[in-house]
Structure formats: C-alpha cells, structure tokens
Design an enzyme around this catalytic site. Structure first.
Site, PDB file in Angstrom:
ATOM      1  N   SER A 141      27.114  20.510  26.018  1.00  0.00           N
ATOM      2  CA  SER A 141      27.439  19.906  24.719  1.00  0.00           C
ATOM      3  C   SER A 141      26.653  20.647  23.631  1.00  0.00           C
ATOM      4  CB  SER A 141      27.009  18.440  24.732  1.00  0.00           C
ATOM      5  OG  SER A 141      27.026  17.891  23.436  1.00  0.00           O
ATOM      6  N   TYR A 154      20.491  11.666  26.257  1.00  0.00           N
ATOM      7  CA  TYR A 154      21.742  12.430  26.405  1.00  0.00           C
ATOM      8  C   TYR A 154      21.457  13.905  26.138  1.00  0.00           C
ATOM      9  CZ  TYR A 154      26.540  14.054  25.641  1.00  0.00           C
ATOM     10  OH  TYR A 154      27.727  14.750  25.716  1.00  0.00           O
ATOM     11  N   LYS A 158      21.783  17.264  28.580  1.00  0.00           N
ATOM     12  CA  LYS A 158      22.658  18.400  28.272  1.00  0.00           C
ATOM     13  C   LYS A 158      21.856  19.719  28.134  1.00  0.00           C
ATOM     14  CE  LYS A 158      26.651  16.365  28.527  1.00  0.00           C
ATOM     15  NZ  LYS A 158      27.605  16.720  29.588  1.00  0.00           N
TER      16      LYS A 158
HETATM   17  N1  LIG Z   1      33.947  13.921  23.759  1.00  0.00           N
HETATM   18  C1  LIG Z   1      32.984  14.621  23.173  1.00  0.00           C
HETATM   19  O1  LIG Z   1      32.818  14.585  21.932  1.00  0.00           O
HETATM   20  C2  LIG Z   1      32.106  15.519  23.991  1.00  0.00           C
HETATM   21  C3  LIG Z   1      31.323  16.486  23.316  1.00  0.00           C
HETATM   22  C4  LIG Z   1      30.480  17.312  24.061  1.00  0.00           C
HETATM   23  C5  LIG Z   1      30.433  17.210  25.431  1.00  0.00           C
HETATM   24  N2  LIG Z   1      31.200  16.264  26.065  1.00  0.00           N
HETATM   25  C6  LIG Z   1      31.072  16.187  27.515  1.00  0.00           C
HETATM   26  O2  LIG Z   1      32.342  16.395  28.100  1.00  0.00           O
HETATM   27  C7  LIG Z   1      32.438  15.683  29.333  1.00  0.00           C
HETATM   28  C8  LIG Z   1      33.681  14.799  29.299  1.00  0.00           C
HETATM   29  O3  LIG Z   1      33.565  13.904  28.189  1.00  0.00           O
HETATM   30  P1  LIG Z   1      34.813  13.066  27.652  1.00  0.00           P
HETATM   31  O4  LIG Z   1      34.523  12.745  26.235  1.00  0.00           O
HETATM   32  O5  LIG Z   1      36.093  13.736  28.020  1.00  0.00           O
HETATM   33  O6  LIG Z   1      34.632  11.718  28.497  1.00  0.00           O
HETATM   34  P2  LIG Z   1      35.635  10.473  28.722  1.00  0.00           P
HETATM   35  O7  LIG Z   1      36.868  10.601  27.908  1.00  0.00           O
HETATM   36  O8  LIG Z   1      34.784   9.265  28.568  1.00  0.00           O
HETATM   37  O9  LIG Z   1      36.035  10.647  30.277  1.00  0.00           O
HETATM   38  C9  LIG Z   1      35.034  10.713  31.245  1.00  0.00           C
HETATM   39  C10 LIG Z   1      35.658  10.941  32.601  1.00  0.00           C
HETATM   40  O10 LIG Z   1      34.584  11.017  33.553  1.00  0.00           O
HETATM   41  C11 LIG Z   1      34.694   9.937  34.480  1.00  0.00           C
HETATM   42  N3  LIG Z   1      33.351   9.464  34.789  1.00  0.00           N
HETATM   43  C12 LIG Z   1      32.416   8.989  33.941  1.00  0.00           C
HETATM   44  N4  LIG Z   1      31.329   8.594  34.618  1.00  0.00           N
HETATM   45  C13 LIG Z   1      31.588   8.841  35.927  1.00  0.00           C
HETATM   46  C14 LIG Z   1      30.870   8.622  37.131  1.00  0.00           C
HETATM   47  N5  LIG Z   1      29.641   8.078  37.144  1.00  0.00           N
HETATM   48  N6  LIG Z   1      31.436   8.972  38.307  1.00  0.00           N
HETATM   49  C15 LIG Z   1      32.678   9.529  38.325  1.00  0.00           C
HETATM   50  N7  LIG Z   1      33.402   9.742  37.226  1.00  0.00           N
HETATM   51  C16 LIG Z   1      32.867   9.392  36.030  1.00  0.00           C
HETATM   52  C17 LIG Z   1      35.572   8.892  33.794  1.00  0.00           C
HETATM   53  O11 LIG Z   1      36.255   8.051  34.731  1.00  0.00           O
HETATM   54  P3  LIG Z   1      35.671   6.603  35.209  1.00  0.00           P
HETATM   55  O12 LIG Z   1      35.124   5.940  33.984  1.00  0.00           O
HETATM   56  O13 LIG Z   1      36.807   5.890  35.845  1.00  0.00           O
HETATM   57  O14 LIG Z   1      34.596   6.921  36.214  1.00  0.00           O
HETATM   58  C18 LIG Z   1      36.539   9.796  33.047  1.00  0.00           C
HETATM   59  O15 LIG Z   1      37.536  10.284  33.908  1.00  0.00           O
HETATM   60  C19 LIG Z   1      31.129  14.902  29.464  1.00  0.00           C
HETATM   61  O16 LIG Z   1      30.220  15.608  30.275  1.00  0.00           O
HETATM   62  C20 LIG Z   1      30.622  14.832  28.028  1.00  0.00           C
HETATM   63  O17 LIG Z   1      29.223  14.678  27.953  1.00  0.00           O
HETATM   64  C21 LIG Z   1      32.031  15.436  25.385  1.00  0.00           C
END
Ligand SMILES: NC(=O)c1ccc[n+]([C@@H]2O[C@H](COP(=O)([O-])OP(=O)(O)OC[C@H]3O[C@@H](n4cnc5c(N)ncnc54)[C@H](OP(=O)(O)O)[C@@H]3O)[C@@H](O)[C@H]2O)c1
Length: 236
Positions: A141, A154, A158
C-alpha cells in the site's frame, strides 16, 4: 494445460478484479476467503464468464490461521503442482494510532496482512522452485511507503510487506521467479464502504488488475520490483 493463478481474498475488491481479469483470459484461479456464500457466488460468476478450459478452486480459509492456509496450499500443490502466479492480496484495513488503537490490533493486522503472505509463499514456493518459474505479487500500500497519522498498525504491516517482498526478490533471483510489490493508494472497494467521497477520488480495482496482468506478461528478462499507484487527484 492452461496457466494457474492463486489469489488470497478474491471474493471482493482488488483480488476479485484480478481473478476476473485472469479468468477471462483462460487462466485457472484458486482463491480463499472466510465467507463461503461469497466464494460460491464468485465461482459461479467465473464459470459463466471464463472460457471452458479454466478451473476454479475456492476454499474457505482464514489467512490469519496458518493451519487453514497450509490446507489451502496443500490442495493447490496436490491438484495443480506449480502455480504460475501467486498474489498475496488478502488484507484488512483498521484505522488507528499506535498510542490509542485497540489492544491486539498490531497482532491482528500482522497476522492477516503479513504472516499470511509469508506462509502462503513458503507453502507454494517449493513447487515453483522445482519448475524454476513463477511470479509473486505482494499487495502492499502507499501506507507501506509513507506513514500517516491514522495509519497505526496498518502502516506497520504494509511496511513489513515491503520487507517481505524485498527479501523474496533477492532470494528468488537465482530460481527464475519474479517478485513484484504493488503500493496502491485509495482504491474503491468494500474497504471504503460508507465513504462520502466522490468516485473520482479513488482508483478502480480493475486498473490494479490490468497492471498485474501487464506486468506478468513481460518477458522473463524483466522484473518489475515495485509500483506505486495513486488516484489522479492524489492521496486521500
Ligand atoms: N482499497 C484500498 O484503498 C487499498 C489501498 C492499498 C492497499 N490495499 C490492499 O489491497 C488488498 C485488498 O484490499 P481490498 O480493498 O480489495 O479489500 P476488500 O474489498 O475488503 O476485500 C478483501 C478480500 O480479502 C478477503 N479477506 C479479508 N480478510 C481475510 C482473512 N482473514 N482470510 C481470508 N480472506 C480474507 C475478503 O473476504 P472475506 O471477508 O470473506 O474473508 C475479501 O475477499 C489488501 O491487502 C489491502 O490492504 C487496498
């Protein structure tokens, strides 16, 4: 046999966009998440949209639980052998400050965001190393590059993900396995549900997926080590 990608946490957000992109292009996809209904819905969706050759493994697994992660990886190793791409994506965002966030927040975020990537890589790497081929993407991130006041644990998780990616990169050079860390800024996913900010303050998860697709298509002579992506209007 068609190519195979493993993505942790692909029922929503960035992981889902990557699963859809690769499935549309005929790749087999394995993923895990905690919610079984969402996993089944994803599987049915991918079956409908992907070419027939693609195969889908969707397993219930909490990535913060190393034993469940081991079982997920064992299934993949047994059914597929070496995978072509691993995306360490599953992660949670919990805002907070080190001085006043909830007890246990550091442990929870490290287990979900970092240890999951460490263990899943270790479980799948032996087959990839045997084949001297493959590509690992680690979803870090902007918070892994730049701390901010409400980033707390967090941000620690990261930054650590960047460390994992750098260490893997050095170790895997002689094995022909590429390693890429992505540092996305705000991307419009469920992590931001309830936000009052307009859509144009965010990147689209499909853009992150297109980037992963493009990077893995480069020749094996090139490793894209790190990519920083921000919304056009900058960080939120
Ligand atoms: N969105 C942003 O702005 C952003 C920015 C920078 C980095 N990121 C990073 O990108 C990645 C994805 O983020 P996102 O925003 O796409 O997240 P999201 O929309 O909340 O989706 C998260 C996914 O991971 C699964 N998950 C979460 N905790 C889990 C666990 N303990 N075991 C197994 N599966 C799990 C969720 O399914 P379940 O809940 O059913 O388990 C879901 O499929 C993360 O690492 C996040 O830190 C996101």
């Amino acid at each position: 046999m068609n190519k195979k990608i493993v993505i942790s946490g692909a029922t929503k957000g960035i992981g889902r966009a990557i699963a859809e992109k690769f499935a549309m292009n005929g790749w087999s996809v394995a993923t895990c998440a905690r919610n079984t209904d969402e996993l089944e819905k994803l599987k049915q969706h991918l079956i409908k949209t992907a070419p027939e050759a693609a195969v889908f493994i969707t397993e219930k697994c909490d990535v913060s639980n190393t034993e469940q992660l081991r079982q997920f990886a064992q299934k993949i190793n047994k059914e597929w052998g070496a995978v072509d791409v691993l995306v360490n994506n599953a992660g949670v965002f919990l805002p907070g400050q080190i001085m006043n966030e909830a007890d246990g927040q550091l442990e929870k975020l490290m287990e979900t965001n970092l240890y999951s990537a460490y263990h899943l890589s270790r479980f799948l790497l032996p087959e990839m190393i045997k084949k001297s081929d493959g590509h690992i993407f680690n979803i870090s991130s902007v918070a892994g590059l730049q701390a901010y006041p409400n980033g707390g644990s967090y941000s620690i998780s990261k930054f650590a993900m960047m460390g994992l990616s750098k260490a893997l990169r050095e170790e895997l050079k002689p094995h022909g396995i590429r390693v890429t860390a992505l540092m996305p800024g705000a991307t419009l996913t469920d992590s931001w549900s309830g936000t009052s900010l307009p859509d144009n303050r965010f990147m689209k998860p499909e853009d992150v997926a297109d980037l992963v697709w493009s990077i893995q298509q480069l020749s094996k002579n090139t490793d894209v080590e790190e990519v920083l992506l921000r919304p056009l209007l900058g960080d939120i």
